[in-house]
Structures are given as structure tokens and as C-alpha cells.
Design a protein around this motif. Sequence first.
Motif, PDB file in Angstrom:
ATOM      1  N   GLY A 145       0.816  -1.210   0.000  1.00 22.65           N
ATOM      2  CA  GLY A 145       0.000   0.000   0.000  1.00 22.65           C
ATOM      3  C   GLY A 145       0.846   1.254   0.000  1.00 22.65           C
ATOM      4  O   GLY A 145       0.567   2.220  -0.723  1.00 22.65           O
ATOM      5  N   GLU A 146       1.921   1.234   0.801  1.00 16.93           N
ATOM      6  CA  GLU A 146       2.791   2.411   0.884  1.00 16.93           C
ATOM      7  C   GLU A 146       3.487   2.681  -0.435  1.00 16.93           C
ATOM      8  O   GLU A 146       3.552   3.829  -0.908  1.00 16.93           O
ATOM      9  CB  GLU A 146       3.816   2.206   2.002  1.00 16.93           C
ATOM     10  CG  GLU A 146       4.728   3.389   2.216  1.00 16.93           C
ATOM     11  CD  GLU A 146       5.661   3.194   3.410  1.00 16.93           C
ATOM     12  OE1 GLU A 146       6.704   3.870   3.448  1.00 16.93           O
ATOM     13  OE2 GLU A 146       5.339   2.359   4.281  1.00 16.93           O
ATOM     14  N   HIS A 147       4.029   1.636  -1.086  1.00 17.65           N
ATOM     15  CA  HIS A 147       4.766   1.846  -2.333  1.00 17.65           C
ATOM     16  C   HIS A 147       3.836   2.170  -3.494  1.00 17.65           C
ATOM     17  O   HIS A 147       4.239   2.892  -4.416  1.00 17.65           O
ATOM     18  CB  HIS A 147       5.627   0.618  -2.645  1.00 17.65           C
ATOM     19  CG  HIS A 147       6.863   0.541  -1.810  1.00 17.65           C
ATOM     20  ND1 HIS A 147       7.979   1.295  -2.069  1.00 17.65           N
ATOM     21  CD2 HIS A 147       7.148  -0.167  -0.692  1.00 17.65           C
ATOM     22  CE1 HIS A 147       8.917   1.040  -1.165  1.00 17.65           C
ATOM     23  NE2 HIS A 147       8.427   0.163  -0.310  1.00 17.65           N
ATOM     24  N   THR A 148       2.622   1.668  -3.456  1.00 13.60           N
ATOM     25  CA  THR A 148       1.644   2.083  -4.456  1.00 13.60           C
ATOM     26  C   THR A 148       1.340   3.571  -4.316  1.00 13.60           C
ATOM     27  O   THR A 148       1.328   4.320  -5.294  1.00 13.60           O
ATOM     28  CB  THR A 148       0.348   1.275  -4.299  1.00 13.60           C
ATOM     29  OG1 THR A 148       0.617  -0.115  -4.506  1.00 13.60           O
ATOM     30  CG2 THR A 148      -0.708   1.719  -5.309  1.00 13.60           C
ATOM     31  N   THR A 149       1.138   4.004  -3.075  1.00 17.82           N
ATOM     32  CA  THR A 149       0.799   5.400  -2.816  1.00 17.82           C
ATOM     33  C   THR A 149       1.945   6.337  -3.163  1.00 17.82           C
ATOM     34  O   THR A 149       1.724   7.437  -3.692  1.00 17.82           O
ATOM     35  CB  THR A 149       0.411   5.568  -1.337  1.00 17.82           C
ATOM     36  OG1 THR A 149      -0.655   4.666  -1.027  1.00 17.82           O
ATOM     37  CG2 THR A 149      -0.032   6.990  -1.047  1.00 17.82           C
ATOM     38  N   LEU A 150       3.182   5.906  -2.886  1.00 21.05           N
ATOM     39  CA  LEU A 150       4.335   6.753  -3.186  1.00 21.05           C
ATOM     40  C   LEU A 150       4.453   7.063  -4.674  1.00 21.05           C
ATOM     41  O   LEU A 150       4.995   8.104  -5.058  1.00 21.05           O
ATOM     42  CB  LEU A 150       5.622   6.072  -2.698  1.00 21.05           C
ATOM     43  CG  LEU A 150       5.861   6.052  -1.192  1.00 21.05           C
ATOM     44  CD1 LEU A 150       7.106   5.235  -0.856  1.00 21.05           C
ATOM     45  CD2 LEU A 150       5.991   7.467  -0.643  1.00 21.05           C
ATOM     46  N   VAL A 151       3.959   6.167  -5.517  1.00 21.94           N
ATOM     47  CA  VAL A 151       3.988   6.406  -6.959  1.00 21.94           C
ATOM     48  C   VAL A 151       2.707   7.081  -7.433  1.00 21.94           C
ATOM     49  O   VAL A 151       2.735   7.945  -8.307  1.00 21.94           O
ATOM     50  CB  VAL A 151       4.212   5.080  -7.717  1.00 21.94           C
ATOM     51  CG1 VAL A 151       4.055   5.276  -9.217  1.00 21.94           C
ATOM     52  CG2 VAL A 151       5.592   4.527  -7.405  1.00 21.94           C
ATOM     53  N   VAL A 152       1.590   6.694  -6.836  1.00 21.40           N
ATOM     54  CA  VAL A 152       0.297   7.233  -7.274  1.00 21.40           C
ATOM     55  C   VAL A 152       0.235   8.746  -7.100  1.00 21.40           C
ATOM     56  O   VAL A 152      -0.124   9.477  -8.034  1.00 21.40           O
ATOM     57  CB  VAL A 152      -0.863   6.559  -6.507  1.00 21.40           C
ATOM     58  CG1 VAL A 152      -2.160   7.356  -6.670  1.00 21.40           C
ATOM     59  CG2 VAL A 152      -1.058   5.140  -6.997  1.00 21.40           C
ATOM     60  N   LEU A 153       0.575   9.242  -5.924  1.00 18.89           N
ATOM     61  CA  LEU A 153       0.398  10.673  -5.663  1.00 18.89           C
ATOM     62  C   LEU A 153       1.247  11.548  -6.586  1.00 18.89           C
ATOM     63  O   LEU A 153       0.726  12.516  -7.164  1.00 18.89           O
ATOM     64  CB  LEU A 153       0.686  10.974  -4.194  1.00 18.89           C
ATOM     65  CG  LEU A 153      -0.253  10.286  -3.188  1.00 18.89           C
ATOM     66  CD1 LEU A 153       0.056  10.735  -1.762  1.00 18.89           C
ATOM     67  CD2 LEU A 153      -1.711  10.545  -3.525  1.00 18.89           C
ATOM     68  N   PRO A 154       2.567  11.271  -6.767  1.00 16.69           N
ATOM     69  CA  PRO A 154       3.323  12.093  -7.726  1.00 16.69           C
ATOM     70  C   PRO A 154       2.815  11.966  -9.161  1.00 16.69           C
ATOM     71  O   PRO A 154       2.792  12.959  -9.908  1.00 16.69           O
ATOM     72  CB  PRO A 154       4.760  11.555  -7.596  1.00 16.69           C
ATOM     73  CG  PRO A 154       4.824  10.948  -6.249  1.00 16.69           C
ATOM     74  CD  PRO A 154       3.464  10.369  -6.019  1.00 16.69           C
ATOM     75  N   LEU A 159       7.835   8.508 -21.709  1.00 15.00           N
ATOM     76  CA  LEU A 159       7.260   7.234 -21.302  1.00 15.00           C
ATOM     77  C   LEU A 159       5.866   7.453 -20.716  1.00 15.00           C
ATOM     78  O   LEU A 159       5.604   8.475 -20.088  1.00 15.00           O
ATOM     79  CB  LEU A 159       8.153   6.544 -20.268  1.00 15.00           C
ATOM     80  CG  LEU A 159       9.602   6.245 -20.699  1.00 15.00           C
ATOM     81  CD1 LEU A 159      10.348   5.566 -19.562  1.00 15.00           C
ATOM     82  CD2 LEU A 159       9.626   5.381 -21.954  1.00 15.00           C
ATOM     83  N   THR A 160       4.972   6.482 -20.920  1.00 10.60           N
ATOM     84  CA  THR A 160       3.629   6.565 -20.351  1.00 10.60           C
ATOM     85  C   THR A 160       3.676   6.250 -18.856  1.00 10.60           C
ATOM     86  O   THR A 160       4.679   5.744 -18.336  1.00 10.60           O
ATOM     87  CB  THR A 160       2.697   5.561 -21.035  1.00 10.60           C
ATOM     88  OG1 THR A 160       3.141   4.233 -20.735  1.00 10.60           O
ATOM     89  CG2 THR A 160       2.682   5.765 -22.542  1.00 10.60           C
ATOM     90  N   GLY A 161       2.556   6.526 -18.163  1.00 10.58           N
ATOM     91  CA  GLY A 161       2.498   6.232 -16.735  1.00 10.58           C
ATOM     92  C   GLY A 161       2.704   4.755 -16.443  1.00 10.58           C
ATOM     93  O   GLY A 161       3.381   4.378 -15.490  1.00 10.58           O
ATOM     94  N   ALA A 162       2.101   3.878 -17.284  1.00  7.44           N
ATOM     95  CA  ALA A 162       2.268   2.446 -17.073  1.00  7.44           C
ATOM     96  C   ALA A 162       3.713   2.024 -17.273  1.00  7.44           C
ATOM     97  O   ALA A 162       4.245   1.178 -16.533  1.00  7.44           O
ATOM     98  CB  ALA A 162       1.361   1.673 -18.028  1.00  7.44           C
ATOM     99  N   THR A 163       4.411   2.608 -18.258  1.00  4.59           N
ATOM    100  CA  THR A 163       5.810   2.263 -18.501  1.00  4.59           C
ATOM    101  C   THR A 163       6.703   2.777 -17.381  1.00  4.59           C
ATOM    102  O   THR A 163       7.665   2.112 -16.987  1.00  4.59           O
ATOM    103  CB  THR A 163       6.278   2.833 -19.859  1.00  4.59           C
ATOM    104  OG1 THR A 163       5.377   2.421 -20.875  1.00  4.59           O
ATOM    105  CG2 THR A 163       7.677   2.341 -20.201  1.00  4.59           C
ATOM    106  N   GLY A 194       0.486   1.070  -9.268  1.00  7.32           N
ATOM    107  CA  GLY A 194       0.158   2.488  -9.156  1.00  7.32           C
ATOM    108  C   GLY A 194       0.194   3.193 -10.495  1.00  7.32           C
ATOM    109  O   GLY A 194      -0.718   3.952 -10.843  1.00  7.32           O
ATOM    110  N   GLY A 195       1.272   2.952 -11.274  1.00 12.25           N
ATOM    111  CA  GLY A 195       1.369   3.581 -12.590  1.00 12.25           C
ATOM    112  C   GLY A 195       0.250   3.153 -13.520  1.00 12.25           C
ATOM    113  O   GLY A 195      -0.326   3.972 -14.250  1.00 12.25           O
TER     114      GLY A 195
END
Length: 444
Positions: free
Chosen positions: A34-43, A277-281, A169-170
Motif C-alpha cells: 500500500g505504501e509503495h503504491t501510494t508513493l507512486v500514485v500521488l506524484p 514514457l507513459t504512466g504504465a511504462t 500504481g502507474g
Amino acid sequence: MRPPSSSSPSPSPSLWRDTDFRRLWSGQTASQLGEHTTLVVLPLVAVLTLDAGAGPLGALRAVGQAPILLLSLLAGAWVDRWRARTVMVLTDAARAVALGAAAVAGLLGLLGLPALFVVAFTVGALSVLFDVAYQASLVRMVRRDQLVRGNSALEGSRSAAQIGGPALGGALVSLLSAPVAAAAGALFFAASFVSLRRIRRPEPVPGRPESVPERVAPVPERPELAAPVRGRIREGLRFVAGNAWLRAVCLASAAFQLSFAATMTVYLLFLPRELHLTGATVGLALAATGPGALLGSVLAARLPGRLGHGVVLVSAAVLGNGALLYVPALHGSTTATILALLAVNFVFGTFSQLVNVTVMSVRQAVTPDGMQGRAAATITFVGMGFTPLGSLLGGLLAQEWGLRTGLLVTAAGMMLSPVLMAASPLARLGRVLPAPKAEPRPAE
């Protein structure tokens, strides 16, 4: 409860046969995911959805990291006084609520930069408490001769989070929506809450009678438990400052975290805007650190005992940090560029994780039980406390010098960390770690 020390030559039982350890491991894995997903999601929400520039992105990351500087020392004092599992359960629940609120705000069209700042600070503050607590919880649950294996398992779970978190997240931000991405983090924290609540073994707190039921908060019996929080914080600071190995860990960690925070701020802009690069990449590229970190966790359970802890620390830091110097030389979004990014992040993940696990084992080995929370928090405060400044610095360098030059400068700064370790007593640590020194006298 953690078995008492023994001189018996019989081998330690496997941690994986311990149901409560498996629940700790499962909960910590879900929480880290959850933490590492959030660290990428918010930026990425800020960059891709809200079109934030280098300055706002650096400020957002700094706000999320500010609790490390503000709360680490208090977290250590609290964790050493209370049960670590209680802290972990409460912080998981609160983070799930915070991200759930972000998801609702997104559905209502209110998820702008101000809301992201609030969520980033809240999740960052709760993560500080959780991270200090889970390190102390392991020491209270397993024997000292099981610490390396326990740390390897827990850090391996963090590595698994590094695999799934950035990629998930991406992908969620790129393919679905910001509210869905925030909700995913909330679900992971909720899963961690459930797993940790199922641990049945009573958790002893240093200085408290173990016969008291876990849900009862007894009156402290030892003087240091009744000492003011400021006095307990001073004890932790004095202990770390008086230990040559821990002082070196603080200095090397501060140098690394300052440069790494600056590097990641530029990096998160460099990949979508310079390499297109796209968000997924971007998520896929960042996720490559995960498999490397899994390998690093496995190596950390074996190499220090064979080559020596000092040799492993210095050489792994040189190889891992040095790998990022290659990224500014990349151009375009070709397959070769993406493969190169995957390789760089894999190497960085492997050797940085090897450093992380080895440092954690050194810190736990030389620290008495009653100081574990405060020692971890003090090192976090000194080392990670520079990350907000690093994030702001990265945003400033990207604005003033450009993304490519800024990334080169910040990545080069990461090489200061292995230099400091090589010049310290850490480099001379052998295959066997030293025993903890006597616990300092309590504050009056």
C-alpha cells in the motif's frame, strides 16, 4: 513472546513454522505494498493528471517526507513504551481511512493539489510510526539468532511491494483514474490491519510485566518508562551518538537519502517528459527494483556471514548507487531505452536492498532490546530527515539546470554514501556482529 536467550547449540526453528510470524510478515507485506503504491500514485497524479511542474512536484514529495523529520524521534519513544503491534494496527486503519477519503474526494472532483498535499502528509506521518513499530516488533517476537532471517523475510516482503506497488500504481493512474489508484492503497492497508489483528502471541514491552493482558495498559514500573518523552528521546540520541557504528550509519544514511530524494524527484519528471514514457511504462521501470530487491534480500542472508558485513556494505553501496549514473545518458522511448532502465533499476534494487538489510541487522545486533525503537527512530530521523530538503533540491535543480543535468548531478551525489561508509568503523565489521552494549541509564 520472544524466547529467552539460550546457549543451547540446537539450531533455531524455522520462522515460517511460526503462525504469528507469518501473520506479521503478511501484514507488513500488504502495508508496504500500500505504501509503495501510494508513493507512486500521488506524484503521478500530480504530474499526469494535474500537470504539476518540477516545483510543485518537489513540494509534494517534501510534504510527504516531512513527517520523517518531525515525528521520527517521538515515534521511537512511543514504540519503546507501548506495544508495537498496537501502533501498527492503528496506523494501518488510519492510512486506509485517509486514502479512502482521497478516493471520495476524487469522485467528487475535489482531488486537486491541496488535497494531495494533505493526503501525502497524513500517509507519510502514519508510515513513520508503522515503520519504526514493525522493526521493534520483530525484535520482540524472535530470538536474536533469528534476526537476520527475520529481517531478510520482512525486507523481502518490502521488495515484493516494490515489484507490485509502482507497476500497479502507474497502471491505475494511467489506465483508470486517480480515485481508483488511491482506493487500491486503502485496500492494502485494510488487509494489513486484518492480518496484524490476528496475531495472538502476547507482546512483551521492555520493563513491563509480561503477565499483564495485552489490551491493558499497565502503569509503568521502571523509571525510564515513566520518564518524560523528551528524556527518552535524549536517551536515544545519546545512545546512537555514543556508538561508532550507529554514528556511521546515520552519516551514510543522511548522505544517501538527501541525494536519493533529489534524484527521484528529477527521475519522476525525466521519464515521462524527457524520455516520453507513459504512466504504465514508468511504473514498470520503477517496479524493476523489486525483483532486484528480492535477490538482495536473499544475498543479505548469506553474503555478510561469508565475506564480512563491512565488505558487503561498502561494495554493495558502490555498485547500487553507481548504476543510476547511467540513466542521464538514455534518450527516447525505444525498446533499448526501456530495457536499459529495467537493468539499471534491477541492479540498484539488488545492491541497495543488500545494504538495507545488512545495516538493519547491524543496528539491531548492537542495540539493547529496550532501545530498539529509539535507535531505529533516531537513525531514521537523522538519515531520512534530509529527504524533504532533497526533494526540494531536486525540483530546484530540474528547473534551473534542466532534467538531464539535474539527474546527473543528483545521482553523482549518491556516491558520497559509500565513501563515508568506507572511512568509518562499518567497513571493518567482520563476519560476526558485535553484541549490544549495556542499556543506558534512564532519564530522570
